[in-house]
Design a protein around this motif. Structure first.
Motif, short mmCIF file in Angstrom:
data_model
loop_
_atom_site.label_atom_id
_atom_site.label_comp_id
_atom_site.label_asym_id
_atom_site.label_seq_id
_atom_site.Cartn_x
_atom_site.Cartn_y
_atom_site.Cartn_z
N LEU A 252 0.72 -0.78 -0.17
CA LEU A 252 0.13 0.29 -0.09
C LEU A 252 1.04 1.14 0.08
O LEU A 252 0.05 2.11 -0.55
CB LEU A 252 -0.91 -0.34 1.13
N LEU B 170 -4.40 5.93 -7.73
CA LEU B 170 -4.89 4.81 -6.07
C LEU B 170 -4.63 4.91 -4.53
O LEU B 170 -4.74 4.79 -4.06
CB LEU B 170 -4.58 3.65 -6.71
N ALA C 102 -7.79 5.21 -3.10
CA ALA C 102 -8.34 3.61 -2.91
C ALA C 102 -7.69 3.02 -2.07
O ALA C 102 -7.98 2.21 -1.11
CB ALA C 102 -8.45 2.80 -4.55
N ALA C 103 -6.35 3.48 -1.92
CA ALA C 103 -5.50 2.73 -1.35
C ALA C 103 -5.41 2.89 0.30
O ALA C 103 -5.66 2.67 1.57
CB ALA C 103 -3.98 3.20 -1.13
N ALA D 165 -8.18 0.84 1.73
CA ALA D 165 -8.05 -0.38 1.72
C ALA D 165 -7.23 -0.84 3.40
O ALA D 165 -7.42 -1.64 3.91
CB ALA D 165 -6.82 -0.97 1.30
N LEU E 153 -10.11 -1.66 -5.52
CA LEU E 153 -9.38 -1.23 -5.86
C LEU E 153 -9.21 -1.70 -6.51
O LEU E 153 -8.84 -1.10 -8.38
CB LEU E 153 -7.99 -1.78 -4.91
N ALA F 114 -8.23 0.34 -10.87
CA ALA F 114 -6.48 0.48 -11.08
C ALA F 114 -6.88 0.62 -12.95
O ALA F 114 -6.45 1.64 -13.03
CB ALA F 114 -6.19 -1.03 -11.14
N CYS G 60 -2.02 -3.45 -10.12
CA CYS G 60 -1.73 -3.47 -8.91
C CYS G 60 -2.05 -4.50 -8.05
O CYS G 60 -2.79 -5.10 -7.41
CB CYS G 60 -3.57 -2.62 -8.22
#
Length: 633
Positions: free
Chosen positions: A559, A567, A570-571, A574, A593, A597, A604
């Motif tokens: 990450l 991203l 989204a990271a 997560a 994610l 992507a 990813c």
């Protein structure tokens, strides 16, 4: 074909004499010759205590050259520290009576604490710091002005013993340790490879087998440091062996993660909200390629170990250290010493310095073993045997003679016999042989001229046996840290560290190195009694924590690569999902994610595989022991 294989096995068996291989006889001969050389040099230089040189040889009796030299270096360092501590303690507290014994007890506890935080010969060096103070400060407790010359004499005797061992090992071509270590690592590599192949084939993953592998890998850590002293390329071999161990642990962790995936496939098919099968496929492909790559890294490291070259990538092999266990062991050791000192103070016996010194030595050395009470029991058994052998040598073999040639001939059967016992694979018999050899030399105390006063010898034997018995009695009165208590503390620490494993800190160790540290924790649990039924349950839960921690660290590493890119949002989602420690939530974050992507034109797959691995580790399975609230971080 079967006959040929049997014949090959028979032909490959080493030559043996009287049940011991030739290598064991060669080792015993080196020990005897080094001891004679140390005694002769001590007599020639007219040292105050030439027997200390012989005792040094007995302590440094290790089969390979590198192991002996590494232990010798730590022995010299610990002796220097112990002499300095003896001078400081006696200079400040020599006229304080009971306060001096209390300070000595604190020093014993401090040395035991440091020994509990280390392993291998470093732990031995910490224990030797306690023994050196006992041999110098306690034995000269009534004559503090003799502390400095006694310390210098002891340092000189130890230096002679170290030089004797090094010279004999060099002249008689003592074997190196790196071929033995390379063979053991190659055997572990085959076992890990077979485990990984079974995981890829879909075989049921065995948690006890994986725990045994982690134990055997991590148990080699203390022995690797000795490679640095074997030759000029020993440092490169040490780095290669260390990197091979770390890679083996990581390969095993990857194999366990792969083995857990079939259950996740079924979950993904049965519950569409739990994840997509494409994520599982990505994870399987990624883990398979990582296993293959890690297996190749291990082969490269083993090749570098054999060739004596630096590995392509060097890993650290950190050790798990429990301050709580070390502190509890130190507190008990200090109390044991103080209790024995109080007994002697109340008894008012004369010349009890030797007894108190030996008791401190037994307490310190027992702290470096997984079972302190068992070591003390073994010492109590070895002491009368050593006194008996010392008496036979002094009054039946030597019988008043003072010629060095007769001393050499008389010592040969006992020294060679105990050295052969040290080479046995049984840890109990090997320790017993070493203890008898050391205690026998301490009781016999070879000198020039040799003393044959039977009264002095009997009093010495009496106090030596009393010291071992009082050390054992003190451990019965205040038991040393039990195996059950040690296991509980280690497992509680594993749970606590897993709960605290967040991602708010910028600095983290590499996941591979952190996994090896966790492996040393599992090794300590198993060494403390993981073979029992209750211990197996604890090991299973510790392995569960090991899998979860490895998955979380891998996710964190992956990450971090997306934190500043397209991203990043989204990271962050997560990362927040990982803090929930819920498999469904983590898998949902992986789906989000995966959808984001393609829009960012970013590959990813590694982070998707890491998230699926974490979702499996934190799946819906029930904990192995206890309730969900107690076991799940």
């Amino acid at each position: 074909m079967q006959v040929n294989s049997i014949g090959a096995a028979v032909g490959a068996s080493p030559l043996a004499f009287a049940g011991f291989p030739v290598s064991s006889w060669a080792f015993a001969l080196r020990v005897w010759l080094a001891m004679l050389l140390a005694l002769y040099a001590g007599f020639w230089l007219e040292l105050e205590s030439p027997s200390s040189a012989a005792l040094t040889v007995a302590v440094l009796t290790l089969p390979t050259r590198g192991q002996g030299l590494e232990k010798a270096g730590y022995r010299l360092l610990a002796t220097a520290i112990g002499v300095a501590a003896s001078i400081a303690i006696t200079g400040l507290f020599s006229q304080t009576g009971a306060l001096l014994l209390a300070v000595l007890g604190i020093w014993v506890g401090l040395c035991v604490y440091v020994a509990g935080m280390l392993d291998g010969n470093r732990a031995y060096a910490a224990a030797l710091g306690c023994i050196t103070v006992a041999l110098i400060a306690i034995e000269q407790i009534d004559s503090p002005l003799q502390v400095f010359p006694t310390g210098i004499a002891r340092g000189a005797a130890i230096g002679i013993g170290v030089l004797a061992v090094a010279l004999v090992n060099e002249l008689l071509a003592a074997p190196d340790y790196h071929p033995v270590l390379a063979s053991r690592l190659e055997a572990l590599h085959r076992r890990v490879t077979e485990f990984a192949r079974g995981a890829i084939r879909g075989d049921v993953s065995s948690t006890p087998a994986a725990a045994d592998l982690l134990h055997d890998i991590a148990a080699l850590r203390p022995e690797i440091a000795s490679l640095s002293t074997e030759s000029s390329i020993g440092t490169a071999r040490t780095a290669a062996a260390r990197s091979a161990m770390v890679d083996l642990v990581d390969e095993l962790a990857l194999a366990r993660a792969f083995a857990a995936l079939p259950a996740a496939v079924a979950t993904a098919q049965d519950d569409p909200g739990c994840g997509q099968s494409s994520l599982i496929a990505i994870c399987r492909a990624q883990l398979r390629s990582e296993i293959i790559r890690r297996n190749s890294d291990v082969r490269g490291n083993l090749g570098a170990l054999r060739a004596g070259t630096q590995p392509l990538r060097q890993w650290r092999a950190p050790l798990y250290r429990s301050r709580r266990i070390a502190a509890e062991g130190a507190f008990r050791a200090a109390i044991h010493f103080v209790l024995i000192a109080i007994v002697f103070d109340l008894a008012g016996w004369p010349s009890t310095e030797l007894c108190l010194t030996l008791a401190a030595a037994i307490i310190a050395l027992s702290s470096t073993t997984p079972d302190p009470r068992g070591f003390t029991r073994l010492a109590a058994f070895a002491m009368p045997v050593a006194c008996l052998l010392g008496g036979i040598l002094k009054y039946l073999v030597f019988n008043g003679v003072s010629e060095f040639q007769l001393l050499a001939i008389g010592l040969a059967p006992v020294v060679i016999g105990m050295a052969l016992l040290i080479t046995l694979p049984s840890r109990t018999l090997s320790s017993l042989g070493r203890l008898i050899l050391v205690f026998m030399l301490a009781v016999l105390a070879p000198s020039n001229p040799q003393s044959y006063d039977p009264e002095v010898f009997l009093v010495t034997c009496l106090f030596c046996q009393l010291a071992a018995l009082l050390a054992f009695a003190a451990q019965l009165l205040l038991p040393s840290l039990s195996s059950e208590r040690r296991i509980q503390l280690l497992l509680a620490a594993a749970r606590r560290e897993l709960r605290r494993l967040d991602f708010g800190h910028a600095r983290h160790p590499a996941p591979e190195e952190a996994a090896f540290r966790d492996a040393t924790q599992i090794e300590q649990i198993m060494s403390a009694g993981g073979s029992s039924v209750a211990g197996q349950q604890v090991v299973a839960e510790a392995m569960h924590c090991f899998d979860q921690a490895a998955a979380l660290r891998r996710c964190h590493t992956e990450l971090e690569r997306l934190a500043a890119g397209a991203l990043s949002e989204a990271a962050g989602a997560a990362r927040a999902a990982l803090t929930s420690r819920n498999g469904h939530t983590i898998l949902a974050a992986a789906e989000a994610l995966q959808r984001a992507a393609p829009q960012a034109h970013v590959s990813c797959d590694p982070i998707l595989a890491a998230l699926v691995r974490a979702s499996t580790a934190f799946g819906c399975q029930q904990p192995l022991t206890g309730s969900s609230q107690e076991r799940r971080p």
